[in-house]
Motif scaffolding. Structure first.
Motif, PDB file in Angstrom:
ATOM      1  N   LEU A   6       0.904  -1.206   0.430  1.00 14.86           N
ATOM      2  CA  LEU A   6       0.235   0.481  -0.316  1.00 14.86           C
ATOM      3  C   LEU A   6       0.841   1.230   0.222  1.00 14.86           C
ATOM      4  O   LEU A   6       1.438   1.487   0.746  1.00 14.86           O
ATOM      5  CB  LEU A   6      -1.062   0.254   1.097  1.00 14.86           C
ATOM      6  CG  LEU A   6      -2.034   1.060   1.473  1.00 14.86           C
ATOM      7  CD1 LEU A   6      -2.660   1.485   0.451  1.00 14.86           C
ATOM      8  CD2 LEU A   6      -2.257   1.175   2.591  1.00 14.86           C
ATOM      9  N   LEU A  34      -7.093   0.176   6.044  1.00 14.04           N
ATOM     10  CA  LEU A  34      -7.204   0.186   4.301  1.00 14.04           C
ATOM     11  C   LEU A  34      -6.740  -0.990   3.578  1.00 14.04           C
ATOM     12  O   LEU A  34      -7.299  -1.984   3.095  1.00 14.04           O
ATOM     13  CB  LEU A  34      -6.301   0.984   4.168  1.00 14.04           C
ATOM     14  CG  LEU A  34      -7.107   2.434   3.711  1.00 14.04           C
ATOM     15  CD1 LEU A  34      -5.929   3.935   3.505  1.00 14.04           C
ATOM     16  CD2 LEU A  34      -8.427   3.068   3.461  1.00 14.04           C
ATOM     17  N   LEU A  38      -8.514  -4.225   1.202  1.00  8.58           N
ATOM     18  CA  LEU A  38      -7.951  -4.249   0.291  1.00  8.58           C
ATOM     19  C   LEU A  38      -8.200  -5.918  -0.100  1.00  8.58           C
ATOM     20  O   LEU A  38      -7.936  -6.691   0.153  1.00  8.58           O
ATOM     21  CB  LEU A  38      -6.631  -4.410  -0.422  1.00  8.58           C
ATOM     22  CG  LEU A  38      -6.518  -2.661  -0.106  1.00  8.58           C
ATOM     23  CD1 LEU A  38      -5.069  -3.069  -0.492  1.00  8.58           C
ATOM     24  CD2 LEU A  38      -7.323  -2.239  -1.131  1.00  8.58           C
ATOM     25  N   ALA A  45      -2.015  -0.400  -3.844  1.00  8.90           N
ATOM     26  CA  ALA A  45      -3.026  -0.590  -3.666  1.00  8.90           C
ATOM     27  C   ALA A  45      -2.045   1.273  -4.046  1.00  8.90           C
ATOM     28  O   ALA A  45      -1.024   1.451  -2.913  1.00  8.90           O
ATOM     29  CB  ALA A  45      -3.841   0.155  -2.611  1.00  8.90           C
ATOM     30  N   LEU A  47      -3.267   5.081  -2.629  1.00 12.13           N
ATOM     31  CA  LEU A  47      -4.639   5.507  -1.766  1.00 12.13           C
ATOM     32  C   LEU A  47      -4.458   6.907  -1.210  1.00 12.13           C
ATOM     33  O   LEU A  47      -2.840   7.056  -0.404  1.00 12.13           O
ATOM     34  CB  LEU A  47      -5.147   4.779  -0.363  1.00 12.13           C
ATOM     35  CG  LEU A  47      -5.903   3.312  -1.376  1.00 12.13           C
ATOM     36  CD1 LEU A  47      -6.453   2.850   0.121  1.00 12.13           C
ATOM     37  CD2 LEU A  47      -6.615   3.282  -2.454  1.00 12.13           C
ATOM     38  N   THR A  75     -15.473   8.991  -2.789  1.00 14.51           N
ATOM     39  CA  THR A  75     -14.354   8.146  -3.144  1.00 14.51           C
ATOM     40  C   THR A  75     -14.171   8.311  -4.522  1.00 14.51           C
ATOM     41  O   THR A  75     -14.484   8.804  -5.106  1.00 14.51           O
ATOM     42  CB  THR A  75     -14.364   7.024  -3.182  1.00 14.51           C
ATOM     43  OG1 THR A  75     -14.698   6.050  -1.596  1.00 14.51           O
ATOM     44  CG2 THR A  75     -13.127   5.885  -3.423  1.00 14.51           C
ATOM     45  N   ASP A  77     -12.228   6.980  -7.638  1.00 20.89           N
ATOM     46  CA  ASP A  77     -10.989   5.634  -8.179  1.00 20.89           C
ATOM     47  C   ASP A  77     -11.166   6.035  -9.333  1.00 20.89           C
ATOM     48  O   ASP A  77     -11.546   6.610 -10.346  1.00 20.89           O
ATOM     49  CB  ASP A  77     -12.264   4.419  -7.146  1.00 20.89           C
ATOM     50  CG  ASP A  77     -13.705   4.627  -8.687  1.00 20.89           C
ATOM     51  OD1 ASP A  77     -14.414   5.475  -8.561  1.00 20.89           O
ATOM     52  OD2 ASP A  77     -14.138   2.944  -9.078  1.00 20.89           O
ATOM     53  N   LEU A  88      -9.731   9.329  -1.170  1.00 18.06           N
ATOM     54  CA  LEU A  88     -10.617   9.665  -0.247  1.00 18.06           C
ATOM     55  C   LEU A  88     -10.418  10.685  -0.259  1.00 18.06           C
ATOM     56  O   LEU A  88      -9.506  10.626   0.907  1.00 18.06           O
ATOM     57  CB  LEU A  88     -10.392   8.025   0.850  1.00 18.06           C
ATOM     58  CG  LEU A  88     -10.267   7.242   0.486  1.00 18.06           C
ATOM     59  CD1 LEU A  88      -9.831   5.837   1.467  1.00 18.06           C
ATOM     60  CD2 LEU A  88     -11.451   6.930  -0.808  1.00 18.06           C
ATOM     61  N   ALA A 118     -12.802   2.431   1.046  1.00 18.02           N
ATOM     62  CA  ALA A 118     -11.585   1.562  -0.021  1.00 18.02           C
ATOM     63  C   ALA A 118     -12.389   0.568  -0.120  1.00 18.02           C
ATOM     64  O   ALA A 118     -12.050   0.342  -1.641  1.00 18.02           O
ATOM     65  CB  ALA A 118     -10.831   1.021   0.687  1.00 18.02           C
ATOM     66  N   ALA A 121     -13.442   1.980  -3.690  1.00 21.64           N
ATOM     67  CA  ALA A 121     -12.413   2.003  -5.229  1.00 21.64           C
ATOM     68  C   ALA A 121     -12.363   0.733  -5.779  1.00 21.64           C
ATOM     69  O   ALA A 121     -11.407   0.071  -6.765  1.00 21.64           O
ATOM     70  CB  ALA A 121     -11.451   2.584  -3.824  1.00 21.64           C
ATOM     71  N   GLN A 122     -12.885  -0.094  -4.948  1.00 22.16           N
ATOM     72  CA  GLN A 122     -12.786  -1.457  -6.192  1.00 22.16           C
ATOM     73  C   GLN A 122     -14.419  -1.841  -6.640  1.00 22.16           C
ATOM     74  O   GLN A 122     -13.743  -2.980  -6.726  1.00 22.16           O
ATOM     75  CB  GLN A 122     -12.334  -2.678  -4.811  1.00 22.16           C
ATOM     76  CG  GLN A 122     -10.865  -2.161  -4.114  1.00 22.16           C
ATOM     77  CD  GLN A 122     -10.678  -2.992  -3.355  1.00 22.16           C
ATOM     78  OE1 GLN A 122     -10.256  -4.410  -2.987  1.00 22.16           O
ATOM     79  NE2 GLN A 122     -10.993  -2.803  -1.978  1.00 22.16           N
TER      80      GLN A 122
END
Length: 155
Positions: A6, A34, A38, A45, A47, A75, A77, A88, A118, A121-122
């Motif tokens: 990360l 965070l 994931l 990642a 972030l 967020t 992304d 974020l 998070a 974001a995915q």
């Protein structure tokens, strides 16, 4: 299984009471929360987490979502798995009010919202359907349980 690497940028805007929020968000704790969020398909990642005051939170929400109020987490992304890249934005006064209303420690509410952001974001989304909302809430609860935190959706 080890969590993916990360790259974390943790930023605090200037606003009244920022010291309390800095204290609730030490870098090692934010990184742990965070990383826990994931998914297995994430290899790395990148972030950026920015903690802002009410005016900046409202401005960002208005500019990007066309909603004229400050919300708890936004967020942005940019890239999904295998390398997740996202920003974020957490609005400290909103989060503090919510934590107080919920009777939760500030850090615990931040953990929930960082996990929530998070997951967004995915590709997780709670606004597309009731089934998607239930799936995302269940995933948040699983991640938070792994961190030793209560399910925020149980009363």
């Amino acid at each position: 299984m080890p969590r993916p690497p990360l790259s974390l940028s943790l930023q605090f805007a200037r606003f009244d009471g920022v010291a309390e929020h800095r204290a609730a968000l030490p870098r090692h704790r934010v990184a742990r929360w965070l990383r826990a969020a994931l998914g297995d398909d994430v290899q790395a990642a990148e972030l950026a987490v920015r903690v802002v005051g009410e005016a900046e939170g409202r401005q960002i929400n208005r500019d990007f979502r066309h909603k004229d109020y400050a919300t708890n987490v936004l967020t942005f992304d940019y890239q999904g798995a295998p390398v997740v890249a996202a920003d974020l934005v957490l609005c400290a006064p909103v989060i503090a009010r919510e934590a107080a209303e919920l009777g939760k420690p500030l850090a615990e509410h931040y953990a929930h919202l960082l996990v929530h952001g998070a997951l967004h974001a995915q590709g997780w989304d709670h606004e597309t359907s009731e089934a998607d909302a239930e799936a995302m809430e269940a995933q948040e609860a699983r991640v938070l349980a792994g961190l030793g935190l209560a399910n925020p959706y149980q009363s």
